[in-house]
Scaffold this motif. Sequence first.
Motif, mmCIF file in Angstrom:
data_model
loop_
_atom_site.group_PDB
_atom_site.id
_atom_site.type_symbol
_atom_site.label_atom_id
_atom_site.label_comp_id
_atom_site.label_asym_id
_atom_site.label_seq_id
_atom_site.Cartn_x
_atom_site.Cartn_y
_atom_site.Cartn_z
ATOM 1 N N ARG A 86 -26.194 -23.887 -29.501
ATOM 2 C CA ARG A 86 -27.185 -24.901 -29.147
ATOM 3 C C ARG A 86 -28.296 -24.250 -28.333
ATOM 4 N NH1 ARG A 86 -22.457 -29.294 -27.768
ATOM 5 N NH2 ARG A 86 -22.063 -29.888 -29.925
ATOM 6 N N ARG A 131 -27.987 -18.192 -34.417
ATOM 7 C CA ARG A 131 -27.362 -19.222 -35.256
ATOM 8 C C ARG A 131 -26.618 -18.612 -36.441
ATOM 9 N NH1 ARG A 131 -26.901 -24.676 -34.507
ATOM 10 N NH2 ARG A 131 -27.670 -25.043 -36.624
ATOM 11 N N PRO A 140 -23.035 -20.440 -35.764
ATOM 12 C CA PRO A 140 -23.694 -21.622 -36.348
ATOM 13 C C PRO A 140 -23.699 -22.855 -35.447
ATOM 14 C CG PRO A 140 -22.296 -20.541 -37.970
ATOM 15 C CD PRO A 140 -22.001 -19.890 -36.656
ATOM 16 N N GLY A 176 -33.268 -23.549 -36.046
ATOM 17 C CA GLY A 176 -31.997 -24.052 -35.548
ATOM 18 C C GLY A 176 -32.006 -24.562 -34.127
#
Length: 209
Positions: A82, A75, A79, A102
């Motif tokens: 998934r 992440r 960012p 995350g």
Amino acid sequence: MSALAAIRILIVDDHPFLREGVRRVIETQEDMVVVGEAGTGEAGVQQHAALLPDIVLMDLQMPGLNGDEAITEIRALSPRARVIVLTTYEGDAHAVRALRAGASGYLLKSSIRKELLQAVRSVHAGGKHIDAQVATNIAMYIASETLTEREIAVLSLAAKGNRNKQIAFQLSISEDTVKAHLKAMFAKLGAADRTHAVTLAAKRGLIEL
């Protein structure tokens, strides 16, 4: 559906048989394709950087870099990545750590055949997918009093068979303070004694045995 339009998936788990089982489930779907596999957290981070998959299926317990740490690194580099956790851990603390790192999904390995495909599609569409029992555990976690870092340290040492005097020495605190921490933990966990507290904390993922 073409391979380019399909949901591209990376599987990260240190058990080859688990990876193979997940791959077989995914390969039955026209809208999904496995683009890579990794057996360690480090390799998972590297594979993600190289392949940029749509979804990562991530185990938590792996040698070296664990799942939480791998999710954090992925992440940090991407960012918008998934990640869906696939694990045997249903404890609320494990789930909370993964989600804070995350992860967008948290699925028990025992539910893979029933929920994996739904979870992949849901997370790919921007949603979240958390196993129902784990979600209940998280709700209870939020509603309950959490253990402090010092309380967890005391209980971790107690779990290894250390007596109060030994715990006090290792943490540079008094025996009375150790007893106070244990009493507070018993109340928070609803435990009858030290052994019961260790069992409950381990099940929730607060300590490792």
